[in-house]
Design a protein around this motif. Structure first.
Motif, short mmCIF file in Angstrom:
data_model
loop_
_atom_site.label_atom_id
_atom_site.label_comp_id
_atom_site.label_asym_id
_atom_site.label_seq_id
_atom_site.Cartn_x
_atom_site.Cartn_y
_atom_site.Cartn_z
N LYS A 1 18.15 25.90 30.01
CA LYS A 1 16.73 25.77 29.62
C LYS A 1 16.16 27.10 29.14
O LYS A 1 15.05 27.51 29.51
N LEU A 2 16.93 27.80 28.31
CA LEU A 2 16.52 29.10 27.78
C LEU A 2 16.51 29.07 26.25
O LEU A 2 17.39 28.47 25.64
N ALA A 3 15.53 29.73 25.66
CA ALA A 3 15.51 29.96 24.22
C ALA A 3 15.94 31.40 23.98
O ALA A 3 15.15 32.34 24.10
N LEU A 4 17.24 31.58 23.70
CA LEU A 4 17.80 32.88 23.35
C LEU A 4 18.11 32.88 21.85
O LEU A 4 18.18 31.83 21.23
N THR A 5 18.31 34.07 21.30
CA THR A 5 18.63 34.15 19.88
C THR A 5 20.14 33.98 19.70
O THR A 5 20.92 34.79 20.21
N PRO A 6 20.58 32.94 18.99
CA PRO A 6 22.03 32.71 18.81
C PRO A 6 22.67 33.86 18.04
O PRO A 6 22.12 34.38 17.06
N GLY A 7 23.85 34.25 18.47
CA GLY A 7 24.56 35.33 17.80
C GLY A 7 24.91 35.01 16.37
O GLY A 7 25.10 35.92 15.55
N THR A 8 25.02 33.74 16.03
CA THR A 8 25.35 33.34 14.65
C THR A 8 24.28 33.77 13.66
O THR A 8 24.56 33.88 12.47
N TRP A 9 23.06 33.99 14.13
CA TRP A 9 22.00 34.46 13.23
C TRP A 9 22.33 35.84 12.66
O TRP A 9 21.83 36.23 11.61
N PHE A 10 23.14 36.62 13.38
CA PHE A 10 23.36 38.02 13.06
C PHE A 10 24.64 38.26 12.26
O PHE A 10 24.99 39.40 11.98
N GLY A 11 25.35 37.19 11.93
CA GLY A 11 26.58 37.31 11.18
C GLY A 11 27.71 36.57 11.86
O GLY A 11 27.62 36.21 13.04
N SER A 12 28.80 36.34 11.14
CA SER A 12 29.89 35.52 11.66
C SER A 12 30.54 36.14 12.89
O SER A 12 31.09 35.41 13.73
N ASN A 13 30.51 37.47 13.03
CA ASN A 13 31.14 38.09 14.20
C ASN A 13 30.23 38.10 15.42
O ASN A 13 30.50 38.77 16.41
N THR B 1 24.83 16.09 23.36
CA THR B 1 26.13 16.63 22.97
C THR B 1 26.25 16.85 21.47
O THR B 1 27.26 17.35 20.99
N ASN B 2 25.21 16.50 20.71
CA ASN B 2 25.25 16.67 19.26
C ASN B 2 24.32 17.77 18.77
O ASN B 2 23.98 17.82 17.60
N ILE B 3 23.90 18.67 19.70
CA ILE B 3 22.98 19.72 19.30
C ILE B 3 23.61 20.63 18.25
O ILE B 3 24.78 20.95 18.34
N LYS B 4 22.86 21.01 17.25
CA LYS B 4 23.33 21.94 16.22
C LYS B 4 22.76 23.31 16.49
O LYS B 4 21.85 23.48 17.30
N SER B 5 23.28 24.31 15.80
CA SER B 5 22.77 25.66 15.98
C SER B 5 21.29 25.72 15.62
O SER B 5 20.87 25.12 14.62
N PRO B 6 20.48 26.45 16.41
CA PRO B 6 19.07 26.58 16.09
C PRO B 6 18.87 27.16 14.70
O PRO B 6 19.65 27.99 14.23
N ASN B 7 17.82 26.71 14.04
CA ASN B 7 17.50 27.22 12.72
C ASN B 7 16.96 28.63 12.84
O ASN B 7 16.22 28.95 13.75
N PRO C 1 30.38 27.82 18.93
CA PRO C 1 28.98 28.23 18.85
C PRO C 1 27.99 27.12 19.19
O PRO C 1 27.02 27.36 19.92
N ASP C 2 28.23 25.91 18.70
CA ASP C 2 27.31 24.80 19.01
C ASP C 2 27.34 24.45 20.49
O ASP C 2 26.32 24.09 21.07
N GLU C 3 28.51 24.56 21.11
CA GLU C 3 28.61 24.28 22.54
C GLU C 3 27.89 25.34 23.36
O GLU C 3 27.24 25.03 24.37
#
Length: 431
Positions: free
Chosen positions: A372-384, A421-427, A360-362
């Motif tokens: 260069k896109l701000a999309l909504t990470p799937g992790t926000w919606f649950g582990s699946n 290379t150390n980016i974390k998942s967006p808050n 997910p972080d990658e």
């Protein structure tokens, strides 16, 4: 089409067909107007959640299009009037909602069963508090709208996940798992999302009937968030939980004109509570907090939307559906590593990146620092949702095309080109 420096390139009617003729990337810092502070492009939001500000914002579920002209005209009339004395129009608004649902969905509702609230999330939060006790469970079907987790936990209730099953590119309810979860005595509410955000399913009548049957069997209430119910594509249809007339204990959050008409900043929400005992209970609580009415601007804008905005809506849905078709064709022909979960409705698309085999972080790093896109990470919606991204496509086609060209380039260049290379998942954002 003229060259890409044409200031009119990114209009809703733009039909760009190639990388060369599409609008240029919107990745430069744009000065903030004193008159606008849109959350999706606000540098402070982008910086705090994505770590940089030079991103094309396609993460928040609102529209880049102008609202229907009757809405603007009605708001302008009120401004020109210059008088904002006390004024309430809930009866007219409820009647407009009744007429709209008969015409759009063949759904017959009673105006006296509506309750106005300041927002859909306000209504859901109040319903959870009224219909359950602290510590009891509220079931959600993940991956699901991330604010559901917040409204449940902030009420000191327990989130119970009933993961949706992705089969042959299509999400389905897992009724076997659902029944096992409902057997737990602490589950008191099913918080349904219909059409579902982010996967885009508009649940079929037979699916809802099976859900209602199980809910009745285990004496569990259903709260149905139907805020996207009017954004349905030509090949699908919408069925409301309110259409199950013999099951009045289940509540439809009919939603708001916000998603339908691009009125996120100025609209209220509406609950439909057919059971009169529950109606009085909820109405009394909302009234005691003085949250049961809007203002003149929201009321008249809502009336204009539901009585004069249908032509605009039809054109908008048709345009967005054409965008879905373009995305599907582009991914099939140019970027088969990414799969579109084709939606029945909403103007969000759910993109499957699992073939890239990235953590997910990658994946976040690839989208933020390479595409260069701000999309909504799937992790926000649950582990699946960890291998997915949600993209808002209620924008000019040329803008969406540019986004996918940037995704393609980022994937072809590889993850290693990212700058951090150390980016974390967006808050997770509260928007």
């Amino acid at each position: 089409m003229e060259n890409s420096n044409n200031s009119n390139c990114c209009t809703p009617s733009t039909k760009a067909n190639s990388e060369e003729t599409c609008c240029p990337p919107t990745t430069q810092n744009q000065p903030q107007s004193l008159g606008n502070n849109f959350a999706k492009s606000n540098p402070n939001y982008l910086k705090s959640m994505f770590g940089r500000t030079d991103l094309m914002p396609l993460w928040i579920a609102d529209m880049d299009f102008k609202v229907a002209e009757p809405i603007t005209q009605e708001l302008q009339r009120l401004v020109n009037r210059g008088n904002f004395a006390y004024e309430f129009n809930t009866t007219k608004v409820f009647d407009a909602l009744v007429n709209w649902n008969v015409k759009r969905h063949n759904l017959k509702l009673e105006s006296q069963s509506f309750i106005e609230v300041t927002s859909v999330l306000t209504g859901i939060s109040l319903l959870i508090r009224e219909l359950s006790k602290e510590g009891e469970g509220v079931l959600v079907q993940t991956p699901v709208y991330h604010q559901f987790f917040k409204v449940i936990r902030s009420a000191n209730r327990t989130v119970v996940e009933n993961p949706l099953q992705l089969r042959n590119g299509h999400y389905e309810m897992d009724f076997e798992d659902l029944e096992q979860k409902l057997k737990r005595l602490d589950v008191k509410i099913i918080l349904l999302c219909n059409p579902h955000n982010p996967v885009g399913r508009a649940w079929k009548k037979r699916e809802l009937q099976q859900l209602v049957t199980l809910a009745n069997k285990y004496k569990v209430r259903i709260i149905s968030d139907e805020i996207h119910s009017d954004i349905i594509y030509s090949y699908s249809s919408f069925n409301s939980i309110a259409s199950f007339a013999d099951n009045s204990q289940h509540i439809a959050v009919i939603g708001a004109p916000s998603k339908t008409f691009g009125m996120q900043s100025i609209s209220n929400g509406y609950l439909y509570v057919p059971d009169m005992v529950t109606y009085k209970q909820v109405k009394n609580t909302i009234g005691s907090l003085y949250l049961d009415h809007g203002n003149a601007l929201s009321s008249y804008a809502t009336l204009a939307a539901y009585t004069k905005g249908e032509e605009w809506l039809e054109e908008t849905i048709s345009y967005i559906e054409e965008t879905v078709n373009w995305v599907e064709g582009y991914l099939r022909n140019e970027l088969p590593e990414v799969k579109l979960i084709r939606p029945d409705g909403t103007y969000q698309i759910w993109l499957d990146f699992s073939a890239l085999n990235l953590a997910p972080d990658e994946l976040n790093q690839l989208m933020i620092h390479s595409a260069k896109l701000a999309l909504t990470p799937g992790t926000w919606f649950g582990s699946n949702g960890s291998q997915f991204m949600r993209m808002n496509i209620a924008s000019p086609l040329a803008k969406i095309q540019r986004a996918f060209y940037q995704i393609k380039k980022a994937i072809k260049d590889g993850v290693g080109s990212a700058t951090n290379t150390n980016i974390k998942s967006p808050n997770c954002c509260g928007c």
